[in-house]
Design a protein around this motif. Sequence first.
Motif, PDB file in Angstrom:
ATOM      1  N   ARG A  37      41.367   5.416   6.495  1.00 47.80           N
ATOM      2  CA  ARG A  37      41.214   4.030   6.068  1.00 47.80           C
ATOM      3  C   ARG A  37      41.574   3.110   7.229  1.00 47.80           C
ATOM      4  O   ARG A  37      42.557   3.326   7.928  1.00 47.80           O
ATOM      5  N   VAL A  38      40.767   2.085   7.424  1.00 43.62           N
ATOM      6  CA  VAL A  38      41.004   1.137   8.509  1.00 43.62           C
ATOM      7  C   VAL A  38      41.983   0.066   8.032  1.00 43.62           C
ATOM      8  O   VAL A  38      41.831  -0.490   6.941  1.00 43.62           O
ATOM      9  N   ALA A  39      42.988  -0.223   8.835  1.00 43.83           N
ATOM     10  CA  ALA A  39      43.950  -1.272   8.501  1.00 43.83           C
ATOM     11  C   ALA A  39      43.260  -2.630   8.544  1.00 43.83           C
ATOM     12  O   ALA A  39      42.590  -2.966   9.527  1.00 43.83           O
ATOM     13  N   GLU A  40      43.421  -3.399   7.484  1.00 42.25           N
ATOM     14  CA  GLU A  40      42.778  -4.714   7.411  1.00 42.25           C
ATOM     15  C   GLU A  40      43.542  -5.760   8.212  1.00 42.25           C
ATOM     16  O   GLU A  40      42.982  -6.775   8.619  1.00 42.25           O
ATOM     17  N   VAL A  41      44.829  -5.533   8.397  1.00 44.26           N
ATOM     18  CA  VAL A  41      45.664  -6.473   9.140  1.00 44.26           C
ATOM     19  C   VAL A  41      45.665  -6.074  10.610  1.00 44.26           C
ATOM     20  O   VAL A  41      45.910  -4.926  10.954  1.00 44.26           O
ATOM     21  N   GLY A  42      45.375  -7.019  11.474  1.00 46.98           N
ATOM     22  CA  GLY A  42      45.392  -6.731  12.906  1.00 46.98           C
ATOM     23  C   GLY A  42      44.081  -7.094  13.573  1.00 46.98           C
ATOM     24  O   GLY A  42      43.033  -7.201  12.939  1.00 46.98           O
ATOM     25  N   ARG A  43      44.151  -7.253  14.871  1.00 50.73           N
ATOM     26  CA  ARG A  43      42.989  -7.706  15.634  1.00 50.73           C
ATOM     27  C   ARG A  43      41.980  -6.597  15.906  1.00 50.73           C
ATOM     28  O   ARG A  43      40.855  -6.871  16.329  1.00 50.73           O
ATOM     29  N   VAL A  65      46.453  -5.160  -6.816  1.00 50.54           N
ATOM     30  CA  VAL A  65      47.479  -5.955  -6.139  1.00 50.54           C
ATOM     31  C   VAL A  65      46.833  -7.150  -5.446  1.00 50.54           C
ATOM     32  O   VAL A  65      45.776  -7.025  -4.826  1.00 50.54           O
ATOM     33  N   LYS A  66      47.502  -8.313  -5.552  1.00 54.20           N
ATOM     34  CA  LYS A  66      46.976  -9.546  -4.957  1.00 54.20           C
ATOM     35  C   LYS A  66      48.078 -10.261  -4.173  1.00 54.20           C
ATOM     36  O   LYS A  66      49.272 -10.021  -4.405  1.00 54.20           O
ATOM     37  N   PRO A  67      47.683 -11.144  -3.249  1.00 55.11           N
ATOM     38  CA  PRO A  67      48.686 -11.930  -2.520  1.00 55.11           C
ATOM     39  C   PRO A  67      49.596 -12.684  -3.480  1.00 55.11           C
ATOM     40  O   PRO A  67      49.142 -13.236  -4.482  1.00 55.11           O
ATOM     41  N   GLY A  68      50.880 -12.680  -3.177  1.00 51.36           N
ATOM     42  CA  GLY A  68      51.856 -13.338  -4.034  1.00 51.36           C
ATOM     43  C   GLY A  68      52.564 -12.393  -4.984  1.00 51.36           C
ATOM     44  O   GLY A  68      53.594 -12.744  -5.566  1.00 51.36           O
ATOM     45  N   HIS A  69      52.044 -11.181  -5.148  1.00 53.75           N
ATOM     46  CA  HIS A  69      52.676 -10.206  -6.030  1.00 53.75           C
ATOM     47  C   HIS A  69      53.937  -9.622  -5.390  1.00 53.75           C
ATOM     48  O   HIS A  69      54.037  -9.518  -4.167  1.00 53.75           O
ATOM     49  N   ALA A  70      54.881  -9.237  -6.228  1.00 53.56           N
ATOM     50  CA  ALA A  70      56.039  -8.452  -5.791  1.00 53.56           C
ATOM     51  C   ALA A  70      55.777  -7.002  -6.184  1.00 53.56           C
ATOM     52  O   ALA A  70      55.482  -6.709  -7.343  1.00 53.56           O
ATOM     53  N   VAL A  71      55.877  -6.096  -5.215  1.00 54.96           N
ATOM     54  CA  VAL A  71      55.507  -4.701  -5.447  1.00 54.96           C
ATOM     55  C   VAL A  71      56.675  -3.789  -5.083  1.00 54.96           C
ATOM     56  O   VAL A  71      57.285  -3.934  -4.018  1.00 54.96           O
ATOM     57  N   GLN A  94      48.393   0.386   2.552  1.00 55.45           N
ATOM     58  CA  GLN A  94      47.267  -0.141   1.777  1.00 55.45           C
ATOM     59  C   GLN A  94      47.690  -1.381   0.989  1.00 55.45           C
ATOM     60  O   GLN A  94      46.946  -2.364   0.901  1.00 55.45           O
ATOM     61  N   ILE A  95      48.898  -1.349   0.437  1.00 61.03           N
ATOM     62  CA  ILE A  95      49.420  -2.507  -0.301  1.00 61.03           C
ATOM     63  C   ILE A  95      49.603  -3.696   0.635  1.00 61.03           C
ATOM     64  O   ILE A  95      49.262  -4.838   0.298  1.00 61.03           O
ATOM     65  N   ILE A  96      50.137  -3.440   1.825  1.00 66.21           N
ATOM     66  CA  ILE A  96      50.336  -4.516   2.804  1.00 66.21           C
ATOM     67  C   ILE A  96      49.016  -5.212   3.108  1.00 66.21           C
ATOM     68  O   ILE A  96      48.939  -6.442   3.201  1.00 66.21           O
ATOM     69  N   ASP A  97      47.954  -4.420   3.256  1.00 66.79           N
ATOM     70  CA  ASP A  97      46.641  -5.009   3.530  1.00 66.79           C
ATOM     71  C   ASP A  97      46.192  -5.928   2.396  1.00 66.79           C
ATOM     72  O   ASP A  97      45.590  -6.982   2.633  1.00 66.79           O
ATOM     73  N   GLY A 147      48.149 -11.035   9.067  1.00 62.65           N
ATOM     74  CA  GLY A 147      49.346 -10.315   8.665  1.00 62.65           C
ATOM     75  C   GLY A 147      50.359 -11.164   7.924  1.00 62.65           C
ATOM     76  O   GLY A 147      51.447 -10.696   7.597  1.00 62.65           O
ATOM     77  N   TYR A 148      50.018 -12.415   7.639  1.00 62.55           N
ATOM     78  CA  TYR A 148      50.951 -13.297   6.939  1.00 62.55           C
ATOM     79  C   TYR A 148      50.864 -13.053   5.435  1.00 62.55           C
ATOM     80  O   TYR A 148      49.785 -12.871   4.874  1.00 62.55           O
ATOM     81  N   SER A 149      52.026 -13.065   4.774  1.00 62.24           N
ATOM     82  CA  SER A 149      52.043 -12.845   3.332  1.00 62.24           C
ATOM     83  C   SER A 149      53.271 -13.493   2.715  1.00 62.24           C
ATOM     84  O   SER A 149      54.342 -13.546   3.328  1.00 62.24           O
ATOM     85  N   GLU A 150      53.116 -13.985   1.493  1.00 61.35           N
ATOM     86  CA  GLU A 150      54.239 -14.518   0.722  1.00 61.35           C
ATOM     87  C   GLU A 150      54.681 -13.520  -0.347  1.00 61.35           C
ATOM     88  O   GLU A 150      55.479 -13.851  -1.222  1.00 61.35           O
ATOM     89  N   SER A 151      54.164 -12.310  -0.280  1.00 57.57           N
ATOM     90  CA  SER A 151      54.510 -11.277  -1.250  1.00 57.57           C
ATOM     91  C   SER A 151      55.804 -10.575  -0.851  1.00 57.57           C
ATOM     92  O   SER A 151      56.285 -10.697   0.282  1.00 57.57           O
ATOM     93  N   LEU A 152      56.341  -9.818  -1.804  1.00 63.27           N
ATOM     94  CA  LEU A 152      57.512  -8.980  -1.560  1.00 63.27           C
ATOM     95  C   LEU A 152      57.118  -7.533  -1.810  1.00 63.27           C
ATOM     96  O   LEU A 152      56.591  -7.198  -2.870  1.00 63.27           O
ATOM     97  N   LEU A 153      57.362  -6.684  -0.823  1.00 64.56           N
ATOM     98  CA  LEU A 153      57.067  -5.255  -0.960  1.00 64.56           C
ATOM     99  C   LEU A 153      58.315  -4.464  -0.601  1.00 64.56           C
ATOM    100  O   LEU A 153      58.850  -4.593   0.503  1.00 64.56           O
ATOM    101  N   ILE A 154      58.790  -3.659  -1.545  1.00 73.17           N
ATOM    102  CA  ILE A 154      59.931  -2.774  -1.308  1.00 73.17           C
ATOM    103  C   ILE A 154      59.417  -1.339  -1.354  1.00 73.17           C
ATOM    104  O   ILE A 154      58.858  -0.900  -2.362  1.00 73.17           O
ATOM    105  N   ALA A 155      59.591  -0.618  -0.253  1.00 71.66           N
ATOM    106  CA  ALA A 155      59.135   0.769  -0.157  1.00 71.66           C
ATOM    107  C   ALA A 155      60.344   1.692  -0.201  1.00 71.66           C
ATOM    108  O   ALA A 155      61.269   1.562   0.608  1.00 71.66           O
ATOM    109  N   ASN A 156      60.347   2.620  -1.152  1.00 63.49           N
ATOM    110  CA  ASN A 156      61.486   3.507  -1.346  1.00 63.49           C
ATOM    111  C   ASN A 156      61.005   4.946  -1.487  1.00 63.49           C
ATOM    112  O   ASN A 156      59.914   5.211  -1.990  1.00 63.49           O
TER     113      ASN A 156
END
Length: 205
Positions: free
Chosen positions: A77-83, A164-170, A183-186, A193-202
């Motif tokens: 899968r290609v990362a959507e965030v990045g140049r 999952v959409k921008p603004g979600h807490a995951v 994938q969630i970050i994308d 790469g800017y986001s107002e979401s919260l992602l906690i990876a455990n």
Amino acid sequence: MSRAENGRRQDLQKLPLRTRRQSKSKDPSRQERRSDSEHVLESKSFEDYYKAQEILSWEEFPLFLETLRRPLPSVFRVAEVGRLRDVVVETLDQFPQAMDGSPSFHRVSWYGNGHAYKTTASRKEIRNDENLSKLHRFLVSNHRIGAISRLEEVSMIPVSLLDVKPGHAVLDMCASPGSKTAQIIDLVSDSDGYSESLLIANDAD
């Protein structure tokens, strides 16, 4: 124990522990057995267990085993965030013509924006086939810099179903090795790469 084996054991005991371990690992018979075991795709206990479940007919069972033994296709899968996204996608879109259909290489049609690819060549074939050396080098180099994630196709399904959409807490409770987290970050980030979401990876590790 033969005299030769006893003599070898005594010689090993005279060596430092680290050297002793290295000497054992260089035993050709050990390496041969280990190599053979890596390719054994049969287990009587496994077969007996699934036969006892009676979820398949006797006619279907051989096909079930054959399917399990079949190497999985290689998916990335290609990362959507990045140049690098556009350059990576453009390059990957050229590989089907270069590979001339053998093995097949195409986009994963059901996946969102289509920036995921699949080839019928297994990872082992991609590593060892000279005709796929260009693809192998491209995948390795871009995986190292995070432009591509290598994963199984089924691993992309859970995040896609979450919508999952921008603004979600995951909260990702099973995050290792990180392909679904990426994938969630994308999905929650813009192209910069800017986001107002919260992602906690455990993960347990």
